[in-house]
Design an enzyme around this catalytic site. Structure first.
Site, PDB file in Angstrom:
ATOM      1  N   GLU A 390       0.825  -1.220   0.000  1.00 48.09           N
ATOM      2  CA  GLU A 390       0.000   0.000   0.000  1.00 48.09           C
ATOM      3  C   GLU A 390       0.858   1.269   0.000  1.00 48.09           C
ATOM      4  OE1 GLU A 390      -2.919  -0.234  -0.869  1.00 48.09           O
ATOM      5  OE2 GLU A 390      -3.291  -2.347  -0.413  1.00 48.09           O
ATOM      6  N   HIS A 393       1.819   2.062  -3.551  1.00 45.05           N
ATOM      7  CA  HIS A 393       0.773   2.861  -4.222  1.00 45.05           C
ATOM      8  C   HIS A 393       0.827   4.320  -3.758  1.00 45.05           C
ATOM      9  CE1 HIS A 393      -1.322  -0.337  -6.253  1.00 45.05           C
ATOM     10  NE2 HIS A 393      -1.644  -0.977  -5.146  1.00 45.05           N
ATOM     11  N   HIS A 396       3.798   6.255  -5.108  1.00 43.93           N
ATOM     12  CA  HIS A 396       3.575   6.484  -6.540  1.00 43.93           C
ATOM     13  C   HIS A 396       2.675   7.711  -6.716  1.00 43.93           C
ATOM     14  CE1 HIS A 396       2.389   4.519 -10.688  1.00 43.93           C
ATOM     15  NE2 HIS A 396       2.931   5.702 -10.812  1.00 43.93           N
TER      16      HIS A 396
END
Length: 598
Positions: A390, A393, A396
């Site tokens: 997570e 993500h 990112h």
């Protein structure tokens, strides 16, 4: 038994800081009201987009302003409701935000069709002569790229109405699968009767008691088999509607239409299947190894989920998990680790379970504020990987938001799993390097092997099933239950090889996969996984160019097409190499597990 605490009793240190998005609910309400006025502001540009470059730029900026504000309002209301799904007040806020979002999306739905009606030369002239419009070049070119597949205004209106009807097969399957279909009762390890549900199926399939696994497997597929004609009709209707829209929009196939949204060449899909086929002997070796480690005379399909290595009791508190993840991600550089630390301590993460909290884990957020991560942390190894995943993500999104204007800050599904899986790959490498305990090491290797089987091989098999069935329907062959079961059964035999008994019941598995109603979606799990493994291997090998390119990839959002984005990180998904590279690692993990097995 320790009771699950209420939300108000949680230690704020381990709760996300929603006040970073809105200091008070009053501030949220003010933006909500502001948005309700925006419908008229957006529709004011209708039939005017071709007027001038200045007008077009103004309309695009207004659209961004509305979307950005809507994202903030929607994310805040949703995340507050996820803190406690039983809190009626936040459920109401969330519903209000959803209704408003649908209303505003409908108000701006004229935008793309109207833009497509503008001659390309005129758009090019606007781009040349209007200061500030250049920022939207990629966005506008992407719309123009699909122009040949857009029909007249009248036809588009008709297709939009037909789309609602075309949703029928998916709606029917969803209702049937989630509300009407019942699987009956099985006996658990203690002999207690328990209802078999979607949620419990995998838990039963992971049971050390083989009787429980077999009973769950048989009951599940008996239930689907009882409705084989209905389910085949629903699946066939869904394939038919996809083919109808592909023909209407002048695509050569439903596959080409599905991939065109992200500008992915059909060769990427075909190459994935081809490369996995060439590496099926590795999966067959895995099956032989599983049979040996489970010590069974015959390996059956219901033996595929039970862990080959018994669970290792690794109690890892959250504070320790953060350190482990940071150590694993060191190869990404100091800058990456600094942002990771900021996430750990800056109110990004909602760590522990509380009463009514949404289950699972995700990363989300709104442009202009840091990302948020929802966890339900338990002190075990799986949850350490979830944290790494997570935060992949989240970082990112953080890098994209920091670098890109709003229009390009989001990223496509094709690349969405790359940063998260890359983190997991780096973490497992670190753990294998630093774990001396043979039992823990075996558990880690087993964990990673299962990811390959479940993501790279299984999703590719699904992708192949979709390709075959859509082709057959397009060629005029009727997709009967027998045809669908026959295709699926043969694929299982091909993928799993001669060392497993491919039980007849597995032929019905196609009928329970909801993703098949979003055609040609699942292959992206396999490509994303392969790309992430290929990138992480190069980073671990000390390739500074790839590391530099990967950091650029993280910062690029959707400012380039997915294939081009991955090329920045040294990965060309139109070639076989990334998938081969990933499967090479699968092979070396198999070597190690075979050695452990002795």
């Amino acid at each position: 038994m320790k009771a699950v605490p209420r939300r108000e009793d949680m230690d704020k240190t381990y709760c996300w800081a929603m006040e970073d998005l809105y200091k008070t609910e009053k501030d949220w309400e003010a933006d909500f009201q502001k948005l309700t006025q925006m419908e008229a502001q957006i529709t004011a540009y209708r039939n005017r987009l071709a007027g001038s470059g200045e007008l077009l730029l103004e309309a695009l900026r207004k659209q961004d302003e509305m979307s950005k504000l809507l994202e903030q309002v929607y994310v805040y209301a949703s995340q507050k409701s996820h803190e406690d799904m039983g809190n009626a007040h936040y459920q109401e806020l969330s519903s209000k935000a959803t209704v408003l979002m649908m209303k505003l999306e409908a108000a701006g739905s004229y935008f793309v069709p109207e833009l497509l009606a503008v001659p390309e030369e005129k758009i090019e002239e606007f781009l040349r002569e209007t200061k500030g419009l250049q920022e939207y070049r990629h966005y506008l070119e992407d719309i123009m790229r699909q122009k040949k597949h857009v029909l007249s205004e009248e036809m588009e209106e008709l297709l939009a109405q037909a789309q609602e009807v075309a949703q029928g097969p998916s709606d029917i399957f969803t209702m049937f699968n989630n509300a009407d279909l019942k699987f009956g009762v099985i006996r658990n390890e203690k002999g207690e009767e328990m209802e078999l549900t979607h949620g419990r199926f995998i838990t039963f399939m992971e049971s050390q008691d083989r009787r429980v696994r077999k009973e769950a497997f048989d009951k599940m597929y008996q239930a689907y088999d009882g409705f084989r004609n209905t389910l085949a009709a629903a699946y066939r209707a869904n394939v038919k509607q996809e083919i109808f829209f592909a023909k209407a929009r002048h695509y050569s196939s439903s596959l080409e239409m599905a991939l065109d949204g992200s500008n992915i060449p059909a060769a990427v899909y075909d190459r994935l299947i081809e490369t996995v086929h060439e590496n099926l002997p590795l999966l067959h070796r895995y099956v032989r190894l599983r049979k040996r480690l489970l010590g069974v005379e015959e390996l059956h399909m219901y033996d595929l989920y039970v862990p080959m290595i018994s669970e290792v009791d690794m109690k890892i508190p959250y504070e320790e998990a953060k350190e482990i993840v940071a150590s694993g991600l060191k190869p990404l550089g100091d800058d990456y680790l600094a942002v990771l630390e900021e996430g750990y301590h800056g109110g990004w993460i909602d760590v522990y379970e509380n009463q009514g909290k949404r289950s699972g884990a995700y990363s989300w957020g709104a442009y202009g504020t840091h990302p948020y991560v929802l966890l339900n942390y338990q002190d075990n190894l799986n949850n350490v990987f979830t944290l790494a995943h997570e935060m992949g993500h989240a970082l990112h999104s953080w890098y994209s938001d920091e670098t890109q204007p709003y229009i390009y800050a989001g990223y496509k599904i094709f690349v969405a799993e790359v940063a998260s899986t890359c983190n997991e790959s780096l973490l497992i490498h670190y753990l294998l390097e630093t774990t001396g305990d043979p039992k823990k090491r075996a558990y880690l290797v087993n964990y990673f092997l299962e990811q390959f089987r479940g993501t790279l091989y299984r999703q590719t098999m699904f992708a192949e099933f979709e390709k075959i069935t859509h082709q057959k329907e397009a060629e005029g062959e009727v997709l009967t239950p027998e045809t669908l079961c026959g295709i699926y059964y043969e694929l299982n035999k091909k993928y799993f090889g001669a060392d497993i008994v491919v039980d007849e019941a597995i032929a019905m598995e196609w009928a329970r996969i909801p993703h098949f109603y979003t055609s040609f979606y699942v292959y992206q799990y396999a490509t994303g996984f392969s790309a992430a493994i290929a990138i992480s291997r190069k980073i671990l090998a000390g390739d500074q160019e790839v590391l530099k390119g990967y950091r650029q990839f993280l910062r690029s959002g959707s400012s380039l097409y997915p294939i081009e984005l991955l090329k920045l990180a040294g990965v060309d998904m139109t070639a076989k190499e990334p998938v081969e590279e990933a499967l090479k690692l699968f092979g070396s993990l198999l070597d190690e597990m075979e050695e452990i097995a002795g």
